[in-house]
Design a protein around this motif. Structure first.
Motif, short mmCIF file in Angstrom:
data_model
loop_
_atom_site.label_atom_id
_atom_site.label_comp_id
_atom_site.label_asym_id
_atom_site.label_seq_id
_atom_site.Cartn_x
_atom_site.Cartn_y
_atom_site.Cartn_z
N ASP A 50 0.65 -1.20 -0.02
CA ASP A 50 0.05 0.10 -0.02
C ASP A 50 1.17 1.27 -0.01
O ASP A 50 2.17 1.13 0.29
N GLY A 51 0.40 2.31 -0.46
CA GLY A 51 0.96 3.74 -0.28
C GLY A 51 0.99 4.21 -1.84
O GLY A 51 -0.13 4.00 -2.28
N VAL A 52 2.14 4.49 -2.48
CA VAL A 52 2.32 5.39 -3.51
C VAL A 52 1.37 4.39 -4.64
O VAL A 52 0.88 4.80 -5.66
N LEU A 53 1.90 3.01 -4.80
CA LEU A 53 1.29 2.11 -5.62
C LEU A 53 0.02 1.51 -5.55
O LEU A 53 -0.43 0.85 -6.21
N GLY A 54 -0.46 1.98 -4.25
CA GLY A 54 -1.88 1.51 -4.11
C GLY A 54 -2.07 -0.19 -3.98
O GLY A 54 -3.09 -0.41 -4.17
N GLY A 55 -1.02 -0.68 -3.54
CA GLY A 55 -1.04 -2.31 -3.47
C GLY A 55 -1.73 -2.67 -2.14
O GLY A 55 -2.31 -1.87 -1.50
N GLU A 56 -1.39 -3.66 -1.47
CA GLU A 56 -2.00 -4.50 -0.29
C GLU A 56 -1.10 -4.18 0.75
O GLU A 56 0.07 -4.33 0.97
N ALA A 57 -1.78 -3.69 1.77
CA ALA A 57 -1.06 -3.28 3.36
C ALA A 57 -0.62 -4.73 3.88
O ALA A 57 -1.43 -5.98 3.63
N TRP A 58 0.59 -4.64 4.68
CA TRP A 58 1.06 -5.94 5.30
C TRP A 58 0.38 -6.41 6.28
O TRP A 58 -0.16 -5.47 7.01
N GLU A 59 0.21 -7.42 6.40
CA GLU A 59 -0.50 -8.12 7.57
C GLU A 59 0.28 -9.22 8.11
O GLU A 59 0.99 -9.93 7.40
N LEU A 60 0.37 -9.58 9.38
CA LEU A 60 1.08 -10.55 10.22
C LEU A 60 0.81 -11.97 9.43
O LEU A 60 1.65 -12.82 9.15
N SER A 61 -0.36 -12.08 9.02
CA SER A 61 -0.91 -13.42 8.39
C SER A 61 -0.28 -13.74 7.20
O SER A 61 -0.06 -15.14 6.57
N GLN A 62 0.34 -12.88 6.51
CA GLN A 62 1.18 -13.04 5.30
C GLN A 62 2.59 -13.75 5.43
O GLN A 62 3.02 -14.07 4.45
N SER A 63 2.99 -13.59 6.51
CA SER A 63 4.28 -13.93 6.98
C SER A 63 4.46 -15.45 6.93
O SER A 63 3.79 -16.15 7.71
N LYS A 64 5.36 -16.08 6.08
CA LYS A 64 5.47 -17.40 6.18
C LYS A 64 6.57 -18.03 7.36
O LYS A 64 6.66 -19.01 7.91
N VAL A 65 7.62 -16.98 7.74
CA VAL A 65 8.51 -17.44 8.76
C VAL A 65 7.69 -17.58 10.07
O VAL A 65 6.82 -16.57 10.51
N THR A 66 8.52 -18.27 10.98
CA THR A 66 8.08 -18.32 12.44
C THR A 66 8.32 -16.94 13.07
O THR A 66 9.05 -16.07 12.73
N PRO A 67 7.50 -16.76 14.25
CA PRO A 67 7.72 -15.64 15.01
C PRO A 67 9.19 -15.40 15.43
O PRO A 67 9.61 -14.40 15.37
N LEU A 68 9.92 -16.47 15.96
CA LEU A 68 11.15 -16.51 16.39
C LEU A 68 12.13 -16.00 15.23
O LEU A 68 13.01 -15.10 15.21
N GLY A 69 11.94 -16.69 14.17
CA GLY A 69 12.43 -16.20 12.95
C GLY A 69 12.67 -14.80 12.48
O GLY A 69 13.39 -14.12 12.16
#
Length: 324
Positions: free
Chosen positions: A56-75
Protein backbone atom coordinates in the motif's frame (compact mmCIF):
# COMPACT_ATOMS: atom_id res chain seq x y z
CA UNK A 1 45.62 5.99 10.74
CA UNK A 2 44.99 6.43 14.45
CA UNK A 3 48.06 5.56 16.49
CA UNK A 4 47.42 4.00 19.86
CA UNK A 5 49.57 4.80 22.91
CA UNK A 6 52.77 2.80 23.11
CA UNK A 7 52.32 -0.60 24.70
CA UNK A 8 55.26 -2.52 26.11
CA UNK A 9 56.06 -6.17 26.54
CA UNK A 10 59.55 -6.81 27.83
CA UNK A 11 61.83 -4.37 26.05
CA UNK A 12 59.65 -4.20 22.95
CA UNK A 13 57.31 -1.28 22.33
CA UNK A 14 54.30 -1.88 20.14
CA UNK A 15 52.16 0.81 18.56
CA UNK A 16 49.19 0.02 16.37
CA UNK A 17 51.21 1.19 13.37
CA UNK A 18 54.07 -1.17 14.16
CA UNK A 19 51.75 -4.12 14.75
CA UNK A 20 49.82 -3.54 11.52
CA UNK A 21 53.10 -3.28 9.58
CA UNK A 22 54.38 -6.49 11.17
CA UNK A 23 51.16 -8.28 10.18
CA UNK A 24 51.07 -6.92 6.61
CA UNK A 25 52.64 -10.03 5.10
CA UNK A 26 50.24 -12.27 7.03
CA UNK A 27 47.31 -10.17 5.79
CA UNK A 28 48.49 -10.55 2.21
CA UNK A 29 48.76 -14.32 2.58
CA UNK A 30 45.36 -14.58 4.24
CA UNK A 31 43.79 -12.33 1.62
CA UNK A 32 45.08 -14.57 -1.17
CA UNK A 33 43.82 -17.66 0.67
CA UNK A 34 40.44 -16.01 1.19
CA UNK A 35 40.08 -15.07 -2.48
CA UNK A 36 40.78 -18.65 -3.52
CA UNK A 37 38.34 -20.08 -0.96
CA UNK A 38 35.49 -17.62 -1.56
CA UNK A 39 32.88 -18.67 -4.10
CA UNK A 40 30.94 -16.06 -6.03
CA UNK A 41 27.20 -16.09 -5.38
CA UNK A 42 24.38 -13.88 -6.54
CA UNK A 43 21.94 -12.60 -3.90
CA UNK A 44 19.14 -12.16 -6.45
CA UNK A 45 19.15 -15.90 -7.17
CA UNK A 46 18.01 -16.66 -3.61
CA UNK A 47 15.02 -14.29 -3.57
CA UNK A 48 11.54 -15.62 -4.54
CA UNK A 49 10.68 -12.58 -6.63
CA UNK A 50 7.53 -14.25 -7.96
CA UNK A 51 6.03 -14.00 -4.47
CA UNK A 52 6.41 -10.22 -4.42
CA UNK A 53 3.60 -7.73 -4.94
CA UNK A 54 2.97 -4.03 -4.41
CA UNK A 55 2.51 -2.66 -0.92
CA UNK A 56 0.00 0.00 0.00
CA UNK A 57 1.08 3.60 -0.37
CA UNK A 58 2.17 5.28 -3.59
CA UNK A 59 1.42 2.18 -5.71
CA UNK A 60 -1.88 1.46 -4.00
CA UNK A 61 -1.04 -2.18 -3.33
CA UNK A 62 -1.91 -4.49 -0.49
CA UNK A 63 -1.13 -3.47 3.10
CA UNK A 64 1.09 -5.79 5.12
CA UNK A 65 -0.55 -8.11 7.63
CA UNK A 66 1.06 -10.57 10.02
CA UNK A 67 -0.83 -13.47 8.44
CA UNK A 68 1.14 -12.94 5.22
CA UNK A 69 4.42 -13.97 6.86
CA UNK A 70 5.63 -17.52 6.29
CA UNK A 71 8.48 -17.40 8.79
CA UNK A 72 8.08 -18.36 12.43
CA UNK A 73 7.69 -15.61 15.06
CA UNK A 74 11.18 -16.44 16.36
CA UNK A 75 12.60 -16.34 12.86
CA UNK A 76 10.97 -12.97 12.23
CA UNK A 77 12.53 -11.44 15.36
CA UNK A 78 15.98 -12.81 14.58
CA UNK A 79 15.87 -11.83 10.91
CA UNK A 80 15.15 -8.23 11.86
CA UNK A 81 17.99 -8.17 14.42
CA UNK A 82 20.39 -9.72 11.92
CA UNK A 83 19.38 -7.31 9.18
CA UNK A 84 19.64 -4.20 11.34
CA UNK A 85 23.07 -5.38 12.43
CA UNK A 86 24.13 -5.73 8.79
CA UNK A 87 22.62 -2.32 7.99
CA UNK A 88 25.24 -0.52 10.06
CA UNK A 89 27.94 -1.55 7.57
CA UNK A 90 28.92 2.09 6.79
CA UNK A 91 29.88 2.57 10.44
CA UNK A 92 31.75 -0.74 10.55
CA UNK A 93 33.65 0.18 7.38
CA UNK A 94 34.59 3.53 8.88
CA UNK A 95 35.88 1.80 12.01
CA UNK A 96 38.11 -0.73 10.29
CA UNK A 97 39.25 1.59 7.49
CA UNK A 98 40.34 4.13 10.10
CA UNK A 99 42.16 1.50 12.12
CA UNK A 100 43.64 -0.75 9.42
CA UNK A 101 44.13 1.87 6.70
CA UNK A 102 43.17 1.87 3.03
CA UNK A 103 46.53 1.02 1.50
CA UNK A 104 48.34 -2.22 0.73
CA UNK A 105 46.98 -5.62 1.70
CA UNK A 106 45.12 -4.18 4.70
CA UNK A 107 43.22 -1.74 2.48
CA UNK A 108 42.42 -4.41 -0.10
CA UNK A 109 41.00 -6.60 2.65
CA UNK A 110 38.94 -3.76 4.15
CA UNK A 111 37.21 -3.11 0.85
CA UNK A 112 36.77 -6.80 -0.01
CA UNK A 113 35.25 -7.50 3.42
CA UNK A 114 32.91 -4.53 3.04
CA UNK A 115 31.78 -5.65 -0.40
CA UNK A 116 31.02 -9.17 0.83
CA UNK A 117 29.20 -7.92 3.90
CA UNK A 118 27.19 -5.49 1.78
CA UNK A 119 25.37 -8.25 -0.07
CA UNK A 120 24.16 -9.76 3.21
CA UNK A 121 21.95 -6.81 4.06
CA UNK A 122 20.76 -6.51 0.47
CA UNK A 123 19.77 -10.17 0.28
CA UNK A 124 18.04 -10.34 3.66
CA UNK A 125 16.01 -7.19 3.01
CA UNK A 126 15.00 -8.38 -0.47
CA UNK A 127 13.87 -11.70 1.01
CA UNK A 128 11.89 -10.04 3.80
CA UNK A 129 10.09 -7.67 1.43
CA UNK A 130 9.46 -10.13 -1.39
CA UNK A 131 7.98 -12.69 0.99
CA UNK A 132 6.23 -10.12 3.22
CA UNK A 133 7.94 -11.70 6.20
CA UNK A 134 7.96 -8.51 8.32
CA UNK A 135 6.16 -5.17 8.57
CA UNK A 136 8.05 -2.98 6.02
CA UNK A 137 7.16 0.29 7.73
CA UNK A 138 8.36 -0.87 11.15
CA UNK A 139 11.51 -2.28 9.54
CA UNK A 140 12.36 0.98 7.81
CA UNK A 141 11.75 3.02 10.95
CA UNK A 142 13.98 0.67 12.95
CA UNK A 143 16.69 0.97 10.26
CA UNK A 144 16.58 4.76 10.43
CA UNK A 145 16.79 4.76 14.22
CA UNK A 146 19.62 2.23 14.34
CA UNK A 147 21.76 3.74 11.58
CA UNK A 148 21.03 7.22 12.83
CA UNK A 149 22.71 6.33 16.12
CA UNK A 150 25.78 4.99 14.31
CA UNK A 151 28.21 2.48 15.78
CA UNK A 152 31.34 2.79 17.86
CA UNK A 153 33.35 -0.24 18.80
CA UNK A 154 33.59 -1.33 22.43
CA UNK A 155 37.09 -2.58 21.64
CA UNK A 156 38.87 0.58 20.58
CA UNK A 157 41.74 -0.02 23.02
CA UNK A 158 44.14 -1.14 20.27
CA UNK A 159 44.42 -2.90 16.94
CA UNK A 160 44.97 -6.11 18.87
CA UNK A 161 41.65 -5.72 20.64
CA UNK A 162 39.88 -5.12 17.34
CA UNK A 163 41.46 -8.18 15.70
CA UNK A 164 40.57 -10.32 18.70
CA UNK A 165 37.00 -9.02 18.74
CA UNK A 166 36.22 -9.74 15.11
CA UNK A 167 37.73 -13.25 15.37
CA UNK A 168 34.93 -14.07 17.83
CA UNK A 169 32.24 -11.77 16.42
CA UNK A 170 32.39 -13.14 12.88
CA UNK A 171 31.84 -16.66 14.23
CA UNK A 172 29.00 -15.44 16.43
CA UNK A 173 27.36 -13.81 13.41
CA UNK A 174 27.79 -16.97 11.34
CA UNK A 175 26.04 -19.03 14.01
CA UNK A 176 23.25 -16.49 14.44
CA UNK A 177 22.50 -16.54 10.70
CA UNK A 178 22.74 -20.33 10.50
CA UNK A 179 20.44 -20.95 13.45
CA UNK A 180 17.98 -18.31 12.27
CA UNK A 181 17.72 -20.16 8.98
CA UNK A 182 17.20 -23.51 10.73
CA UNK A 183 14.39 -22.09 12.87
CA UNK A 184 12.79 -19.79 10.28
CA UNK A 185 10.27 -22.34 9.06
CA UNK A 186 11.07 -21.47 5.43
CA UNK A 187 13.51 -23.59 3.36
CA UNK A 188 14.20 -20.60 1.08
CA UNK A 189 15.24 -18.50 4.07
CA UNK A 190 17.44 -21.29 5.37
CA UNK A 191 19.14 -21.62 1.98
CA UNK A 192 19.86 -17.89 1.79
CA UNK A 193 21.18 -17.63 5.34
CA UNK A 194 23.43 -20.66 4.76
CA UNK A 195 25.19 -18.70 1.99
CA UNK A 196 25.57 -15.69 4.27
CA UNK A 197 26.82 -17.86 7.13
CA UNK A 198 29.47 -19.31 4.82
CA UNK A 199 30.78 -15.81 4.07
CA UNK A 200 30.92 -15.05 7.78
CA UNK A 201 32.86 -18.23 8.44
CA UNK A 202 35.50 -17.27 5.88
CA UNK A 203 35.78 -13.86 7.54
CA UNK A 204 36.22 -15.55 10.92
CA UNK A 205 39.05 -17.72 9.57
CA UNK A 206 40.81 -14.63 8.21
CA UNK A 207 40.73 -12.79 11.52
CA UNK A 208 41.42 -15.91 13.60
CA UNK A 209 44.60 -16.53 11.61
CA UNK A 210 45.63 -12.90 12.10
CA UNK A 211 45.10 -13.30 15.82
CA UNK A 212 47.29 -16.40 15.79
CA UNK A 213 50.08 -14.40 14.16
CA UNK A 214 49.60 -11.61 16.70
CA UNK A 215 49.95 -14.10 19.57
CA UNK A 216 53.28 -15.20 18.11
CA UNK A 217 54.44 -11.60 17.74
CA UNK A 218 53.44 -10.27 21.14
CA UNK A 219 51.95 -13.00 23.34
CA UNK A 220 51.50 -10.91 26.47
CA UNK A 221 49.62 -8.09 24.79
CA UNK A 222 47.59 -10.53 22.70
CA UNK A 223 46.60 -12.48 25.81
CA UNK A 224 45.46 -9.30 27.52
CA UNK A 225 43.46 -8.26 24.45
CA UNK A 226 41.78 -11.67 24.23
CA UNK A 227 40.96 -11.54 27.94
CA UNK A 228 39.43 -8.08 27.58
CA UNK A 229 37.39 -8.97 24.50
CA UNK A 230 36.05 -12.25 25.84
CA UNK A 231 35.08 -10.87 29.24
CA UNK A 232 33.44 -7.72 27.78
CA UNK A 233 31.97 -9.20 24.60
CA UNK A 234 28.81 -7.69 23.10
CA UNK A 235 27.34 -8.19 19.64
CA UNK A 236 27.59 -5.10 17.39
CA UNK A 237 23.80 -4.72 17.20
CA UNK A 238 23.38 -4.18 20.94
CA UNK A 239 22.34 -0.55 20.49
CA UNK A 240 19.37 -1.15 18.19
CA UNK A 241 15.83 -0.36 19.38
CA UNK A 242 14.32 -3.17 21.45
CA UNK A 243 17.51 -5.21 21.38
CA UNK A 244 17.23 -6.55 24.94
CA UNK A 245 13.73 -7.96 24.37
CA UNK A 246 14.69 -9.42 21.00
CA UNK A 247 17.89 -10.91 22.42
CA UNK A 248 15.89 -12.61 25.17
CA UNK A 249 13.54 -14.18 22.62
CA UNK A 250 16.48 -15.26 20.48
CA UNK A 251 18.19 -16.79 23.53
CA UNK A 252 15.15 -18.71 24.76
CA UNK A 253 14.40 -19.89 21.22
CA UNK A 254 17.86 -21.39 20.85
CA UNK A 255 19.28 -19.15 18.13
CA UNK A 256 21.94 -17.48 20.27
CA UNK A 257 22.38 -17.71 24.03
CA UNK A 258 25.02 -18.17 26.73
CA UNK A 259 25.44 -21.87 26.04
CA UNK A 260 25.88 -21.31 22.33
CA UNK A 261 28.22 -18.38 22.99
CA UNK A 262 30.40 -20.46 25.32
CA UNK A 263 30.38 -23.76 23.40
CA UNK A 264 30.15 -22.69 19.77
CA UNK A 265 31.90 -19.31 19.66
CA UNK A 266 34.42 -18.79 22.43
CA UNK A 267 35.67 -22.34 22.89
CA UNK A 268 36.29 -23.21 19.21
CA UNK A 269 38.43 -20.11 18.64
CA UNK A 270 40.29 -20.44 21.93
CA UNK A 271 40.95 -24.14 21.37
CA UNK A 272 42.15 -23.61 17.81
CA UNK A 273 44.61 -20.97 18.97
CA UNK A 274 45.49 -22.97 22.13
CA UNK A 275 45.12 -19.73 24.06
CA UNK A 276 45.05 -21.34 27.49
CA UNK A 277 48.17 -23.34 26.63
CA UNK A 278 50.36 -20.46 25.44
CA UNK A 279 53.64 -20.47 27.36
CA UNK A 280 56.51 -18.06 27.81
CA UNK A 281 54.28 -15.29 29.09
CA UNK A 282 55.30 -12.49 31.38
CA UNK A 283 53.43 -11.60 34.58
CA UNK A 284 50.74 -9.56 32.79
CA UNK A 285 50.18 -12.29 30.21
CA UNK A 286 49.97 -15.02 32.85
CA UNK A 287 47.47 -13.00 34.84
CA UNK A 288 45.33 -12.42 31.74
CA UNK A 289 45.45 -16.11 30.87
CA UNK A 290 44.38 -17.09 34.39
CA UNK A 291 41.59 -14.53 34.44
CA UNK A 292 40.38 -15.80 31.08
CA UNK A 293 40.26 -19.37 32.39
CA UNK A 294 38.31 -18.32 35.47
CA UNK A 295 35.87 -16.30 33.38
CA UNK A 296 35.19 -19.26 31.10
CA UNK A 297 34.47 -21.47 34.09
CA UNK A 298 32.03 -18.89 35.43
CA UNK A 299 30.39 -18.45 32.03
CA UNK A 300 29.93 -22.21 31.73
CA UNK A 301 28.12 -22.15 35.08
CA UNK A 302 25.94 -19.25 33.97
CA UNK A 303 25.11 -21.13 30.78
CA UNK A 304 24.07 -24.20 32.78
CA UNK A 305 21.74 -22.09 34.93
CA UNK A 306 20.31 -20.46 31.82
CA UNK A 307 19.60 -23.89 30.33
CA UNK A 308 17.66 -24.86 33.46
CA UNK A 309 15.53 -21.72 33.26
CA UNK A 310 15.08 -22.16 29.51
CA UNK A 311 13.90 -25.76 29.91
CA UNK A 312 11.43 -24.78 32.64
CA UNK A 313 10.02 -21.91 30.57
CA UNK A 314 9.63 -24.02 27.46
CA UNK A 315 7.93 -26.75 29.50
CA UNK A 316 5.41 -24.21 30.85
CA UNK A 317 4.72 -22.95 27.35
CA UNK A 318 4.19 -26.48 26.07
CA UNK A 319 1.78 -27.21 28.93
CA UNK A 320 -0.25 -24.06 28.20
CA UNK A 321 -0.36 -24.93 24.50
CA UNK A 322 -1.61 -28.42 25.31
CA UNK A 323 -4.41 -27.00 27.44
CA UNK A 324 -5.50 -24.47 24.84
Amino acid sequence: MTIAPVQRTGSTAWTDARLLLALEEVVEGELNRHLKAAREWMPHEYIPWSQGRDFDGVLGGEAWELSQSKVTPLGRVSLVVNLLTEDNLPSYHHEIATLFGRDGAWGTWVHRWTAEEGRHGIAIRDYLLATRAVDPVALERARMDHMGAGFQSDNAHSALHSIAYVAFQELATRISHRNTGHLSGDPLCEQLLAKIANDENLHMVFYRNLLKAAIELTPDLAMQAIRDVVTEFRMPGHGMPGFERSAAQIAIGGIYNLRIHHDDVLQPVLRHLKVLEVGGLGPAGIQAQQELGLFLEGLDGQAARFEERQAALLARRAARAAQA
